[in-house]
Design a protein around this motif. Sequence first.
Motif, mmCIF file in Angstrom:
data_model
loop_
_atom_site.group_PDB
_atom_site.id
_atom_site.type_symbol
_atom_site.label_atom_id
_atom_site.label_comp_id
_atom_site.label_asym_id
_atom_site.label_seq_id
_atom_site.Cartn_x
_atom_site.Cartn_y
_atom_site.Cartn_z
ATOM 1 N N SER A 184 0.853 -1.184 0.000
ATOM 2 C CA SER A 184 0.000 0.000 0.000
ATOM 3 C C SER A 184 0.891 1.237 0.000
ATOM 4 N N ALA A 185 0.552 2.203 -0.824
ATOM 5 C CA ALA A 185 1.282 3.469 -0.864
ATOM 6 C C ALA A 185 0.266 4.588 -1.045
ATOM 7 N N ALA A 186 0.406 5.627 -0.247
ATOM 8 C CA ALA A 186 -0.558 6.727 -0.268
ATOM 9 C C ALA A 186 -1.989 6.193 -0.084
ATOM 10 N N ARG A 187 -2.115 5.116 0.706
ATOM 11 C CA ARG A 187 -3.395 4.530 1.096
ATOM 12 C C ARG A 187 -4.134 3.830 -0.041
ATOM 13 N N ILE A 188 -3.440 3.455 -1.101
ATOM 14 C CA ILE A 188 -4.052 2.630 -2.145
ATOM 15 C C ILE A 188 -3.128 1.447 -2.425
ATOM 16 N N ASN A 189 -3.676 0.390 -3.007
ATOM 17 C CA ASN A 189 -2.869 -0.780 -3.341
ATOM 18 C C ASN A 189 -1.942 -0.464 -4.505
ATOM 19 N N VAL A 190 -0.676 -0.832 -4.341
ATOM 20 C CA VAL A 190 0.338 -0.537 -5.356
ATOM 21 C C VAL A 190 1.283 -1.725 -5.478
ATOM 22 N N ILE A 191 1.663 -2.043 -6.703
ATOM 23 C CA ILE A 191 2.736 -3.005 -6.958
ATOM 24 C C ILE A 191 3.986 -2.189 -7.283
ATOM 25 N N VAL A 192 5.067 -2.454 -6.559
ATOM 26 C CA VAL A 192 6.339 -1.768 -6.785
ATOM 27 C C VAL A 192 7.350 -2.786 -7.288
ATOM 28 N N ALA A 193 7.960 -2.517 -8.427
ATOM 29 C CA ALA A 193 8.970 -3.411 -8.989
ATOM 30 C C ALA A 193 10.271 -2.635 -9.171
ATOM 31 N N ASN A 194 11.330 -3.143 -8.564
ATOM 32 C CA ASN A 194 12.644 -2.525 -8.708
ATOM 33 C C ASN A 194 13.327 -3.136 -9.923
ATOM 34 N N LEU A 195 13.337 -2.390 -11.018
ATOM 35 C CA LEU A 195 13.993 -2.835 -12.246
ATOM 36 C C LEU A 195 15.101 -1.866 -12.629
ATOM 37 N N GLY A 196 15.688 -1.241 -11.598
ATOM 38 C CA GLY A 196 16.729 -0.258 -11.834
ATOM 39 C C GLY A 196 18.119 -0.867 -11.867
ATOM 40 N N SER A 197 19.100 0.015 -11.952
ATOM 41 C CA SER A 197 20.501 -0.376 -11.987
ATOM 42 C C SER A 197 21.308 0.630 -11.183
ATOM 43 N N GLU A 198 22.602 0.383 -11.015
ATOM 44 C CA GLU A 198 23.451 1.355 -10.331
ATOM 45 C C GLU A 198 23.476 2.669 -11.097
ATOM 46 N N GLN A 199 23.428 2.591 -12.422
ATOM 47 C CA GLN A 199 23.455 3.801 -13.249
ATOM 48 C C GLN A 199 22.152 4.593 -13.145
ATOM 49 N N LEU A 200 21.032 3.895 -13.058
ATOM 50 C CA LEU A 200 19.746 4.575 -12.975
ATOM 51 C C LEU A 200 18.786 3.784 -12.094
ATOM 52 N N PRO A 201 18.714 4.124 -10.804
ATOM 53 C CA PRO A 201 17.716 3.493 -9.940
ATOM 54 C C PRO A 201 16.311 3.837 -10.428
ATOM 55 N N CYS A 202 15.432 2.854 -10.435
ATOM 56 C CA CYS A 202 14.052 3.149 -10.832
ATOM 57 C C CYS A 202 13.084 2.117 -10.276
ATOM 58 N N PHE A 203 11.902 2.597 -9.915
ATOM 59 C CA PHE A 203 10.801 1.766 -9.441
ATOM 60 C C PHE A 203 9.637 1.892 -10.417
ATOM 61 N N HIS A 204 9.102 0.757 -10.851
ATOM 62 C CA HIS A 204 7.863 0.745 -11.612
ATOM 63 C C HIS A 204 6.721 0.658 -10.607
ATOM 64 N N LEU A 205 5.740 1.539 -10.754
ATOM 65 C CA LEU A 205 4.618 1.634 -9.813
ATOM 66 C C LEU A 205 3.326 1.354 -10.565
ATOM 67 N N LEU A 206 2.613 0.321 -10.138
ATOM 68 C CA LEU A 206 1.356 -0.064 -10.769
ATOM 69 C C LEU A 206 0.229 0.105 -9.762
ATOM 70 N N CYS A 207 -0.745 0.938 -10.114
ATOM 71 C CA CYS A 207 -1.838 1.234 -9.182
ATOM 72 C C CYS A 207 -3.169 1.187 -9.908
ATOM 73 N N ASP A 208 -4.235 1.291 -9.164
ATOM 74 C CA ASP A 208 -5.577 1.344 -9.735
ATOM 75 C C ASP A 208 -5.676 2.515 -10.701
ATOM 76 N N ARG A 209 -6.074 2.235 -11.930
ATOM 77 C CA ARG A 209 -6.121 3.286 -12.954
ATOM 78 C C ARG A 209 -7.064 4.422 -12.557
ATOM 79 N N ALA A 210 -8.163 4.093 -11.894
ATOM 80 C CA ALA A 210 -9.120 5.125 -11.502
ATOM 81 C C ALA A 210 -8.543 6.072 -10.459
ATOM 82 N N SER A 211 -7.473 5.643 -9.779
ATOM 83 C CA SER A 211 -6.842 6.467 -8.738
ATOM 84 C C SER A 211 -5.587 7.170 -9.233
ATOM 85 N N LEU A 212 -5.334 7.130 -10.537
ATOM 86 C CA LEU A 212 -4.054 7.633 -11.046
ATOM 87 C C LEU A 212 -3.835 9.113 -10.756
ATOM 88 N N ASN A 213 -4.838 9.959 -10.978
ATOM 89 C CA ASN A 213 -4.652 11.390 -10.720
ATOM 90 C C ASN A 213 -4.267 11.640 -9.264
#
Length: 237
Positions: A184-213
């Motif tokens: 849960s992030a910001a009180r909604i369900n979220v999938i967090v995937a760490n697909l980053g590297s040392e050169q560029l850390p990054c998290f993919h965040l997947l959330c309910d589309r209706a809550s995107l804004n």
Amino acid sequence: MSQMTSAAALASFSFATTVMDVSPLAYRYPQAQRQAFASTEIITCYDDPQQERQQLGQCALLDLTPLARVGLRGRQAADYLNARQYQLPQAPNQALGQSDGSAILRLSQTEYFLLGSLGDLGQRIRAEESAWSLSDESVYLLPRQDSHAWLLLTGSHVAEVMAKLCGVDLRAEAFPPGSVAQTSAARINVIVANLGSEQLPCFHLLCDRASLNYFWDAVLDAMEEFGGMPVGIDALR
């Protein structure tokens, strides 16, 4: 106005309003540059391309919602994906990037979440969804285009930004590249995937589309301390 003219106007309006399946965020940035593909479009640059490229390594947020994504579930889902030349994570809550830039998240023993590549603008994953059909194989399609929105958080402050939104420890020591958290992030369900590297850390965040804004604003607010800002996909290309 004649009935024929009215019908023509209605048909024209209907076409104009249904041809593009855009991100819920699209209308917030009318001046942004965009690239159209398939039946959608994606923001390529908000303002200054050079500044956005530099921003990636510090603290940046991208809206990848227009790219294709789909889920598969079933006892034979792994065999199905292996037959299509995908490399699979070895255990649940792991993610693995593919050679073409797409990625596969393993959410359970039998469920996978496929993310499209910027390289082909999601064409491979879009084709996988179109090609799937119900058969004797125990593999079931889980459409994710309308259920999940997709953001990408990049830069050296990704863990610190998420610490403001999520109770799970997402620092590199506890959450290395290849990790997935269903949380849960910001009180909604979220999938967090760490697909980053040392050169560029990054998290993919997947959330309910209706809550995107709502979630977009929450992440931007958490980024403010670190000078974060939204960037377009050209910063990654």
